[in-house]
Design a protein around this motif. Structure first.
Motif, PDB file in Angstrom:
ATOM      1  N   SER A 218       0.684  -1.195   0.127  1.00 27.68           N
ATOM      2  CA  SER A 218      -0.007   0.043   0.050  1.00 27.68           C
ATOM      3  C   SER A 218       0.806   1.309   0.052  1.00 27.68           C
ATOM      4  N   LYS A 219       0.541   2.272  -0.995  1.00 26.59           N
ATOM      5  CA  LYS A 219       1.091   3.600  -0.987  1.00 26.59           C
ATOM      6  C   LYS A 219       0.983   4.089   0.603  1.00 26.59           C
ATOM      7  N   LEU A 220      -0.024   3.771   1.391  1.00 27.54           N
ATOM      8  CA  LEU A 220       0.134   4.417   2.667  1.00 27.54           C
ATOM      9  C   LEU A 220       0.841   3.718   3.793  1.00 27.54           C
ATOM     10  N   SER A 221       1.608   2.635   3.228  1.00 30.26           N
ATOM     11  CA  SER A 221       2.518   2.119   4.153  1.00 30.26           C
ATOM     12  C   SER A 221       3.899   2.803   4.107  1.00 30.26           C
ATOM     13  N   THR A 222       3.935   4.209   4.606  1.00 29.09           N
ATOM     14  CA  THR A 222       5.027   4.851   4.702  1.00 29.09           C
ATOM     15  C   THR A 222       6.075   4.597   5.883  1.00 29.09           C
ATOM     16  N   ALA A 223       7.096   5.191   5.915  1.00 26.98           N
ATOM     17  CA  ALA A 223       7.993   4.938   6.978  1.00 26.98           C
ATOM     18  C   ALA A 223       7.685   5.331   8.127  1.00 26.98           C
ATOM     19  N   PHE A 224       6.578   6.332   8.244  1.00 28.22           N
ATOM     20  CA  PHE A 224       6.209   7.049   9.330  1.00 28.22           C
ATOM     21  C   PHE A 224       5.222   6.038  10.041  1.00 28.22           C
ATOM     22  N   SER A 225       4.386   5.599   9.158  1.00 28.29           N
ATOM     23  CA  SER A 225       2.890   4.971   9.800  1.00 28.29           C
ATOM     24  C   SER A 225       3.560   3.484  10.363  1.00 28.29           C
ATOM     25  N   LYS A 226       4.682   2.902   9.917  1.00 26.70           N
ATOM     26  CA  LYS A 226       5.337   1.839  10.411  1.00 26.70           C
ATOM     27  C   LYS A 226       5.843   1.861  11.922  1.00 26.70           C
ATOM     28  N   LYS A 227       6.275   3.091  12.015  1.00 23.38           N
ATOM     29  CA  LYS A 227       7.002   3.372  13.282  1.00 23.38           C
ATOM     30  C   LYS A 227       6.024   3.896  14.543  1.00 23.38           C
ATOM     31  N   LEU A 228       4.650   4.404  13.914  1.00 25.72           N
ATOM     32  CA  LEU A 228       3.942   5.274  14.982  1.00 25.72           C
ATOM     33  C   LEU A 228       3.339   4.360  15.963  1.00 25.72           C
ATOM     34  N   ARG A 229       3.302   4.706  17.370  1.00 28.81           N
ATOM     35  CA  ARG A 229       2.687   4.040  18.293  1.00 28.81           C
ATOM     36  C   ARG A 229       1.110   4.227  18.247  1.00 28.81           C
ATOM     37  N   VAL A 230       0.650   5.395  17.709  1.00 25.51           N
ATOM     38  CA  VAL A 230      -0.872   5.890  17.652  1.00 25.51           C
ATOM     39  C   VAL A 230      -0.963   6.131  16.037  1.00 25.51           C
ATOM     40  N   GLN A 231      -1.920   5.149  15.610  1.00 22.13           N
ATOM     41  CA  GLN A 231      -2.395   5.324  14.224  1.00 22.13           C
ATOM     42  C   GLN A 231      -3.008   6.692  13.977  1.00 22.13           C
ATOM     43  N   MET A 232      -2.474   7.285  12.754  1.00 18.55           N
ATOM     44  CA  MET A 232      -3.046   8.461  12.376  1.00 18.55           C
ATOM     45  C   MET A 232      -4.349   8.388  11.679  1.00 18.55           C
ATOM     46  N   ILE A 233      -5.426   9.134  12.218  1.00 21.50           N
ATOM     47  CA  ILE A 233      -6.928   8.804  11.576  1.00 21.50           C
ATOM     48  C   ILE A 233      -6.929  10.180  10.436  1.00 21.50           C
ATOM     49  N   LYS A 234      -7.244   9.747   9.232  1.00 24.00           N
ATOM     50  CA  LYS A 234      -7.484  10.826   8.223  1.00 24.00           C
ATOM     51  C   LYS A 234      -8.498  10.251   7.202  1.00 24.00           C
ATOM     52  N   LYS A 235      -8.933  11.050   6.328  1.00 21.31           N
ATOM     53  CA  LYS A 235      -9.947  10.632   5.581  1.00 21.31           C
ATOM     54  C   LYS A 235      -9.358   9.930   4.304  1.00 21.31           C
ATOM     55  N   THR A 236      -9.524   8.449   4.427  1.00 25.25           N
ATOM     56  CA  THR A 236      -8.859   7.669   3.357  1.00 25.25           C
ATOM     57  C   THR A 236      -9.734   6.818   2.743  1.00 25.25           C
ATOM     58  N   ASN A 237      -9.740   6.824   1.479  1.00 29.41           N
ATOM     59  CA  ASN A 237     -10.563   5.933   0.526  1.00 29.41           C
ATOM     60  C   ASN A 237     -10.045   4.559   0.692  1.00 29.41           C
ATOM     61  N   LEU A 238     -10.958   3.624   0.407  1.00 33.31           N
ATOM     62  CA  LEU A 238     -10.979   2.224   0.412  1.00 33.31           C
ATOM     63  C   LEU A 238      -9.775   1.835  -0.842  1.00 33.31           C
ATOM     64  N   TYR A 239      -8.705   1.059  -0.494  1.00 33.74           N
ATOM     65  CA  TYR A 239      -7.934   0.608  -1.456  1.00 33.74           C
ATOM     66  C   TYR A 239      -8.661   0.032  -2.858  1.00 33.74           C
ATOM     67  N   GLN A 240      -7.938   0.528  -3.955  1.00 28.53           N
ATOM     68  CA  GLN A 240      -8.557  -0.123  -5.163  1.00 28.53           C
ATOM     69  C   GLN A 240      -7.233  -0.362  -5.814  1.00 28.53           C
ATOM     70  N   PRO A 241      -7.109  -1.512  -6.329  1.00 32.51           N
ATOM     71  CA  PRO A 241      -6.042  -1.899  -7.181  1.00 32.51           C
ATOM     72  C   PRO A 241      -5.908  -1.079  -8.574  1.00 32.51           C
ATOM     73  N   GLU A 242      -4.468  -0.604  -8.807  1.00 32.72           N
ATOM     74  CA  GLU A 242      -4.239   0.043 -10.058  1.00 32.72           C
ATOM     75  C   GLU A 242      -4.515  -0.926 -11.286  1.00 32.72           C
ATOM     76  N   GLY A 243      -3.866  -1.986 -11.196  1.00 28.57           N
ATOM     77  CA  GLY A 243      -3.924  -2.802 -12.430  1.00 28.57           C
ATOM     78  C   GLY A 243      -4.915  -3.852 -12.187  1.00 28.57           C
ATOM     79  N   VAL A 244      -4.399  -5.097 -12.594  1.00 21.72           N
ATOM     80  CA  VAL A 244      -5.473  -6.406 -12.592  1.00 21.72           C
ATOM     81  C   VAL A 244      -5.663  -6.691 -11.121  1.00 21.72           C
ATOM     82  N   CYS A 245      -6.833  -6.703 -10.813  1.00 21.91           N
ATOM     83  CA  CYS A 245      -7.201  -7.291  -9.223  1.00 21.91           C
ATOM     84  C   CYS A 245      -6.834  -8.637  -9.222  1.00 21.91           C
ATOM     85  N   GLY A 246      -5.837  -8.719  -7.939  1.00 25.99           N
ATOM     86  CA  GLY A 246      -5.654 -10.040  -7.356  1.00 25.99           C
ATOM     87  C   GLY A 246      -6.461 -10.350  -5.989  1.00 25.99           C
TER      88      GLY A 246
END
Length: 579
Positions: A218-246
């Motif tokens: 996921s593009k949202l899996s940034t270096a910051f989000s992996k290290k955070l103790r508290v999950q950041m809550i933002k308006k985020t759309n559901l993940y949708q595959p860019e190419g062929v859906c697996g």
């Protein structure tokens, strides 16, 4: 038993012993205690240990358990007593907290104190060097936003777990659509394929959609989000595959779910799992998914296209009919926080992810410093809550004042080594003063006699009345201790005062021969002798206490009581200790 001398050879007649209850094998500590004597220092290079096999040879497993088994776990026998507290309050140099710190009970929590002090200094320096976030948007409400995210994440997890464990409805049933949030899958839709059993750390299988070409990170899996103790809550759309859906079938635990939706799909879970397992075999990896699997994936994609902002979450209060007030309050609070979490100005900052991560790191540093400070402080002492409870009892009984200074009762209590609260109360309430010396010493036998089962004594009316008064005082003191938070059963505390030898001691004080008093009870002669000898010490302590309050009458009676019981065989000089 143990051999208190060195020897070249130690011989075990047997590896079994009777421990007072049953026959058992020697434990490692007992074996080492005795076998360790083999070999004289300076004379023998090795010691020899022999086990006699009179009947059968011991099993190898029994020998290994005895010789190489885990040693007996040591437990601290240190206990707070009122006598200890009162005596330490009279000494200005040593405090009760200092004694608790040096006890074996605190050893495991205090053994790393030096290392913790060094770590605390390092972290404190790092904390002092922290610079504030220089951003006009984030400076205003980033801290409030962080606190809101912390509270919302906690409430979401608590309410979600409570909903899952709800006994009436299986929330995580097969076909339930969920939003998955892990390090690999961020805000990704999935469907449950195996039932959740609600046991600790139980896992369930979920089909999760992903990008077939890239294996999905996921593009949202940034270096910051992996290290955070508290999950950041933002308006985020559901993940949708860019190419062929697996898709992938993964094992998840309850905390991997970001949200449980109200949507369900009709799925053939067993066939989908069988198809997935088949395609994990190397020679079938290129096999296309079955039609049932493809239909489920397409259904999930349709849900994402129709609801890009997210699916409606399951309402546990309305849909599951959960009526627990505490749960409803938490759920309503979570709803109110969700309404305001996106209104903070700091979310308009382009670098809010970096600033949030920086603040999260700073908060983690502060928490570590706070935790280390707590572990090194007296507040972390295991017995400190009990100490405060006992102090409260002493203050209510007027042994000490609010400034922790001893009052008259406290000074009297210092003279008594056991049952100090009860004996002091008896002295100040004049329960003993009005009685003759024979009855006083007979009633005081309940303070030293400990055998649980014995024949019931035949008491005079005066002794019966005195016994009830002692029980009444004990019941009041126990109730007060219970009120102050100590874990004490009132009636059990009263039953610790045993009056089984009251008649025996009364007759002994009146001059009855020892042979005659042994016929009054089924208690053995040795215990009778030991009880009367200990009773002499109690008489001296009560006499010293009466001197503190200036009661010459009670002092004279205690001296008389001591003289009455100190006679004949009970106090005869020992052939072993006297020449």
């Amino acid at each position: 038993m143990g051999v208190n001398m060195p020897a070249r050879t130690v011989v075990f007649d047997s590896i079994r012993k009777h421990d007072g209850t049953c026959m058992r094998n020697l434990v490692p500590g007992e074996y080492i205690q005795m076998a360790g004597r083999a070999g004289r220092r300076g004379l023998d290079t090795t010691g020899l240990v022999i086990i006699l096999c009179k009947n059968d040879v011991p099993e190898i497993s029994d020998l290994q358990s005895m010789m190489l088994g885990k040693p007996t776990h040591l437990e601290s026998r240190f206990r707070l007593t009122y006598t200890m507290i009162l005596n330490l309050l009279t000494v200005a140099v040593i405090r009760v907290q200092d004694v608790m710190k040096r006890s074996f009970a605190e050893f495991h929590t205090r053994k790393d104190s030096h290392q913790q002090e060094v770590e605390l200094k390092v972290l404190t320096k790092q904390l002092e060097s922290i610079k504030p976030v220089y951003c006009y948007l984030c400076q205003e409400d980033l801290e409030k936003y962080y606190d809101t995210c912390t509270a919302l994440n906690k409430l979401r997890q608590e309410t979600q777990l409570a909903s899952i464990k709800h006994s009436k409805v299986k929330v995580l049933s097969i076909g339930r659509v969920v939003v998955v949030n892990t390090d690999k899958y961020k805000h990704t839709l999935g469907v449950i394929l195996s039932l959740y059993t609600a046991s600790r750390h139980s896992k369930f299988k979920t089909l999760v959609i992903c990008d077939q070409s890239s294996g999905y990170e996921s593009k949202l899996s940034t270096a910051f989000s992996k290290k955070l103790r508290v999950q950041m809550i933002k308006k985020t759309n559901l993940y949708q595959p860019e190419g062929v859906c697996g898709h992938e079938v993964v094992e998840l635990v309850a905390c991997d779910l970001y949200e449980i939706t109200s949507n369900t799909l009709d799925v053939s879970a067993d066939k989908i799992l069988s198809d997935w397992n088949t395609r994990q075999i190397p020679r079938f990896r290129d096999k296309p998914p079955s039609q049932l699997t493809s239909v489920v994936v397409q259904e999930l994609l349709r849900l994402i296209e129709d609801n890009p902002d997210g699916l409606p979450a399951l309402n546990p209060v309305k849909e599951l009919k959960i009526q627990d007030m505490e749960f409803v309050e938490k759920y309503m609070k979570m709803q109110s926080l969700q309404e305001v979490v996106f209104d903070y100005k700091c979310l308009m900052c382009q670098a809010v992810d970096e600033h949030f991560a920086e603040h999260d790191h700073n908060m983690e540093l502060r928490d570590k410093v706070k935790e280390l400070g707590y572990q090194l402080s007296e507040d972390s002492l295991l017995l400190l809550p009990e100490y405060h409870q006992r102090i409260k009892v002493l203050q209510k009984l007027h042994f000490i004042d609010q400034n922790m200074s001893l009052l008259l009762k406290g000074r009297v209590g210092c003279e008594i080594s056991h049952h100090e609260l009860i004996l002091t109360q008896l002295i100040f309430e004049n329960v003993l003063t009005e009685l003759p010396a024979e009855e006083i010493v007979a009633l005081l036998s309940c303070m030293v006699f400990q055998q649980k089962n014995c024949s019931s004594p035949t008491l005079t009316d005066s002794l019966e009345k005195g016994m009830e008064m002692i029980k009444s005082v004990a019941r009041n003191v126990a109730a007060l201790q219970q009120e102050c938070g100590l874990n004490i059963d009132v009636e059990e505390f009263v039953r610790t005062f045993k009056f089984g030898l009251t008649e025996v001691v009364y007759e002994w004080a009146k001059g009855t021969p020892f042979a005659d008093i042994t016929a009054l009870t089924d208690v053995s002669e040795g215990i009778i002798v030991r009880t009367i000898q200990r009773l002499d010490e109690t008489c001296r302590e009560v006499g010293n206490a009466s001197r503190k309050i200036g009661s010459s009458t009670l002092l004279a009676k205690m001296r008389q009581a001591s003289e009455l019981i100190k006679r004949d065989i009970v106090f005869a000089a020992s052939l072993y200790t006297h020449s």
